[in-house]
Write a protein that holds these residues in place. Sequence first.
Motif, PDB file in Angstrom:
ATOM      1  N   ALA A   1     109.499  98.886  36.496  1.00  0.00           N
ATOM      2  CA  ALA A   1     110.712  99.651  36.210  1.00  0.00           C
ATOM      3  C   ALA A   1     110.500 101.148  36.411  1.00  0.00           C
ATOM      4  N   HIS A   2     109.258 101.594  36.341  1.00  0.00           N
ATOM      5  CA  HIS A   2     108.917 103.000  36.548  1.00  0.00           C
ATOM      6  C   HIS A   2     108.682 103.194  38.039  1.00  0.00           C
TER       7      HIS A   2
ATOM      8  N   GLY B   1     105.706  95.581  44.436  1.00  0.00           N
ATOM      9  CA  GLY B   1     104.706  96.615  44.560  1.00  0.00           C
ATOM     10  C   GLY B   1     103.802  96.686  43.346  1.00  0.00           C
ATOM     11  N   ALA B   2     104.377  96.532  42.160  1.00  0.00           N
ATOM     12  CA  ALA B   2     103.574  96.559  40.936  1.00  0.00           C
ATOM     13  C   ALA B   2     102.559  95.424  40.940  1.00  0.00           C
ATOM     14  N   ASP B   3     102.981  94.237  41.342  1.00  0.00           N
ATOM     15  CA  ASP B   3     102.056  93.096  41.391  1.00  0.00           C
ATOM     16  C   ASP B   3     100.944  93.326  42.405  1.00  0.00           C
ATOM     17  N   GLU B   4     101.297  93.852  43.570  1.00  0.00           N
ATOM     18  CA  GLU B   4     100.288  94.116  44.597  1.00  0.00           C
ATOM     19  C   GLU B   4      99.288  95.167  44.145  1.00  0.00           C
ATOM     20  N   LEU B   5      99.789  96.225  43.515  1.00  0.00           N
ATOM     21  CA  LEU B   5      98.907  97.303  43.067  1.00  0.00           C
ATOM     22  C   LEU B   5      97.970  96.823  41.964  1.00  0.00           C
ATOM     23  N   CYS B   6      98.467  95.962  41.094  1.00  0.00           N
ATOM     24  CA  CYS B   6      97.604  95.399  40.053  1.00  0.00           C
ATOM     25  C   CYS B   6      96.550  94.476  40.666  1.00  0.00           C
ATOM     26  N   ALA B   7      96.966  93.641  41.599  1.00  0.00           N
ATOM     27  CA  ALA B   7      96.027  92.715  42.237  1.00  0.00           C
ATOM     28  C   ALA B   7      94.925  93.469  42.982  1.00  0.00           C
ATOM     29  N   ALA B   8      95.268  94.628  43.540  1.00  0.00           N
ATOM     30  CA  ALA B   8      94.294  95.414  44.300  1.00  0.00           C
ATOM     31  C   ALA B   8      93.418  96.293  43.415  1.00  0.00           C
ATOM     32  N   GLY B   9      93.748  96.392  42.117  1.00  0.00           N
ATOM     33  CA  GLY B   9      92.956  97.209  41.214  1.00  0.00           C
ATOM     34  C   GLY B   9      93.402  98.648  41.112  1.00  0.00           C
TER      35      GLY B   9
ATOM     36  N   ALA C   1     103.849  95.111  30.017  1.00  0.00           N
ATOM     37  CA  ALA C   1     103.503  96.400  30.593  1.00  0.00           C
ATOM     38  C   ALA C   1     103.702  96.393  32.109  1.00  0.00           C
ATOM     39  N   ARG C   2     103.454  95.240  32.754  1.00  0.00           N
ATOM     40  CA  ARG C   2     103.660  95.156  34.195  1.00  0.00           C
ATOM     41  C   ARG C   2     105.140  95.288  34.536  1.00  0.00           C
ATOM     42  N   ALA C   3     105.999  94.722  33.695  1.00  0.00           N
ATOM     43  CA  ALA C   3     107.443  94.878  33.898  1.00  0.00           C
ATOM     44  C   ALA C   3     107.855  96.338  33.723  1.00  0.00           C
TER      45      ALA C   3
END
Length: 207
Positions: free
Chosen positions: A190-191, A166-174, A184-186
């Motif tokens: 974790a959050h 989910g973190a990767d998807e949310l970052c990719a989507a902006g 920070a992404r890790a």
Amino acid sequence: MHPDGDVLPPVLHRLRAGAELTAAAWCRTPGATSRVRATVVAGRLVVEAGDSEPLWITASPVALPLRTRSVDRVAVPMLLPHLRDIDGLFAELRRVLAPHGLISVLVPAPRSFGWRGGPLRKAVRDAWRHRSAVEHPDWLAAAADFAVLADDRLDFTLDGVEPSDGADELCAAGVYPPDLPERARADLAAHRSAVRTVRLRRVVARR
């Protein structure tokens, strides 16, 4: 791209506020009955006119291949915080919008990450190319000579994925900075609550 052919990232269709409303639909809500609508994302433009099939165009957000005053509504989802030329985008939006046309700008809303979330908050804040687009999109629209009609924030829930995915998807989507450093992404993954629930902000303005 969304499996149904939508230009928006799939995660925006899976971020839900209640049973019906998605982040993708929320961005496009104003002017649902307009004659000509456009959605602008990085490198792509989709134009919809009545019941016709959507027209897909490869285009720069600062050089839209549209006639002057030809569009009634333009949705700009998750683009402002990482666009190099915000002034160029607003100039193009003013050019292509018909008189009294509306823009709907969707951006992330800053979050605190809790009382121990200071380092993650700082990392996210520093990773935005244009921090002002996250913190003051209403000011940017007003400075570009748009009349701001609405400025709303809404919480959306993302279900059905592991926090790391989910973190990767949310970052990719902006939703979070696409260039967020790996550490920070890790921390973001974790959050869990920061992945499961995100707050978005929608500014609606008139030409």
